[in-house]
Design an enzyme around this catalytic site. Structure first.
Site, mmCIF file in Angstrom:
data_model
loop_
_atom_site.group_PDB
_atom_site.id
_atom_site.type_symbol
_atom_site.label_atom_id
_atom_site.label_comp_id
_atom_site.label_asym_id
_atom_site.label_seq_id
_atom_site.Cartn_x
_atom_site.Cartn_y
_atom_site.Cartn_z
ATOM 1 C CB SER A 81 -1.004 -0.456 1.175
ATOM 2 O OG SER A 81 -1.681 0.578 1.176
ATOM 3 C CG ASP A 92 -4.554 -4.510 -2.654
ATOM 4 O OD1 ASP A 92 -4.347 -4.993 -3.806
ATOM 5 O OD2 ASP A 92 -5.152 -4.118 -2.161
ATOM 6 C CG HIS A 127 -6.207 -3.358 1.368
ATOM 7 N ND1 HIS A 127 -5.049 -2.977 0.461
ATOM 8 C CD2 HIS A 127 -4.683 -2.411 2.450
ATOM 9 C CE1 HIS A 127 -4.411 -1.884 0.542
ATOM 10 N NE2 HIS A 127 -3.857 -1.688 1.676
#
Length: 395
Positions: free
Chosen positions: A194, A222, A348
């Site tokens: 992220s 992700d 996620h």
């Protein structure tokens, strides 16, 4: 997919506050039959702190696994020029014990609101595969976990702050631990989840040359620029419906599990308690205040996709549950500038939800990116494999 259609898909995907961070499904780590993988393009690689062993556990009485089950060391690193003492976790390869032509060192940066222990399941899985012939470095970024400011009145959270912190920690780790390794074998892999993906993509050009020459590639987990920017517009609502206080660490773990923010119980039991500190009342309180980062959000992801695609090193993008790419990534993928893997059974937090798949992907990425690992099997002269740098494996 056109820009409008993609935006409509994103709006549907994130309209539920519970799915703000990611569109979770409920499948456990599976056999990967629906996962997708693209080919990896061949790319030619182009003030030290004071540390101390961390003596106490913030949540040591939780009954959950401790960091010692995942990492060899947990040190506090003081970097006065960065105004922080950083909480670090790492595994160092055994010197002179490897017959490998190259030794992978994974340097990981977590995302916003997480901690270095989000990579604990991944590090443990890599150790099960590679034994002592690898290194792994993770840490709590500024504003997270057990990392503390020296002067709390002078703290900012711009992307460049995170980038410079990580560069200096990499230098510290290299000087204090990696110098003991045979330099010709070092193969550094940047791993960012992220926000951490954006940090890693932007720090590559700032690495000292003596470290950059050992850097084999970058893996982002992700993170897609367009989606990340959209998600930031929903954070306020997410924060309003997310508890910051629980009666115990177990309650916190159970909440994350029941809301599908963590798919594997064993991963949640090491990663979730690290997000909280124990108050005098006995309750656990969230450490990171995501709302305090709001003034800096605009700096976090701007230009990420273009930066990632253009980096002069091998690149891997692993996405969870969908394959929505923005324009820069679509073009880059069509041009073969990076490898793309999509895990349909992950949320996620890929490194927590499917640590085995993530580990396999990272090891394969390292082996294919580092020419020293590639061999040609010949049918002449000898039955032994002969190693030829820069060539593909031929049966």
């Amino acid at each position: 997919m056109s820009g409008n259609l993609q935006r409509e898909a994103l709006l549907k995907e994130f309209e539920n506050a519970g799915k703000m961070i990611h569109a979770f499904d409920t499948a456990p780590e599976g056999n990967g039959e629906e996962d997708t993988i693209t080919e990896l393009p061949v790319v030619k690689n182009p003030g030290l702190g004071v540390s101390s062993e961390t003596k106490a556990e913030n949540m040591e009485d939780t009954g959950f696994p401790r960091w010692t089950e995942f990492f060899a060391k947990n040190e506090t690193v003081s970097l006065p020029n960065r105004n922080f003492t950083f909480n670090t976790y790492f595994q160092v390869p055994e010197v002179n014990s490897s017959d490998l032509s190259s030794i992978p060192i994974f340097l990981a940066h977590h995302g916003a609101g997480s901690t270095g222990l989000t990579f604990a399941p991944l590090a443990k899985t890599l150790k099960e595969d590679l034994g002592t012939n690898f290194g792994f470095f993770s840490f709590d970024a500024r504003g997270h976990g057990e990392t503390k400011p020296l002067d709390p009145t002078d703290v900012t959270y711009y992307l460049n702050d995170f980038v410079t912190d990580f560069v200096e920690l990499i230098v510290w780790f290299y000087e204090n631990y990696l110098k003991a390794c045979k330099q010709s074998k070092l193969s550094l892999i940047l791993v960012g989840h992220s926000l951490g993906g954006s940090v890693c993509a932007n720090l590559y050009e700032h690495l000292p040359e003596y470290i950059k020459r050992h850097t084999t590639g970058l893996a982002m987990l992700d993170i897609v620029e367009e989606m990340a920017k959209f998600v930031l517009t929903k954070v306020d609502h997410f924060l309003s419906v997310t508890p910051n206080v629980f009666g115990s660490a177990k309650e916190a773990v159970d909440w994350y599990q029941s809301h599908n923010y963590s798919k594997l119980k064993e991963s949640a039991e090491i990663s979730v308690p690290a997000l909280f500190h124990k108050a005098k009342s006995g309750k656990v309180v969230r450490i990171t205040n995501l709302a305090s980062f709001k003034p800096y959000w605009d700096s976090w992801f701007d230009g990420l996709s273009a930066k990632f695609v253009s980096l002069p090193t091998s690149k891997l993008l692993i996405l969870a549950g969908n394959d929505n790419l923005d324009k820069e990534l679509i073009v880059g993928q069509m041009q073969g500038k990076y490898q793309l893997i999509v895990f349909q059974d992950s949320g996620h937090f890929i490194q927590e939800d499917v640590p085995k798949k993530a580990a396999i992907s990272l090891v394969d990425f390292w082996k294919r990116s580092d020419n020293r690992n590639v061999t040609i099997k010949t049918n002449w002269g000898s039955s032994q494999n002969k190693t030829l740098e820069g060539k593909k494996t031929v049966e």
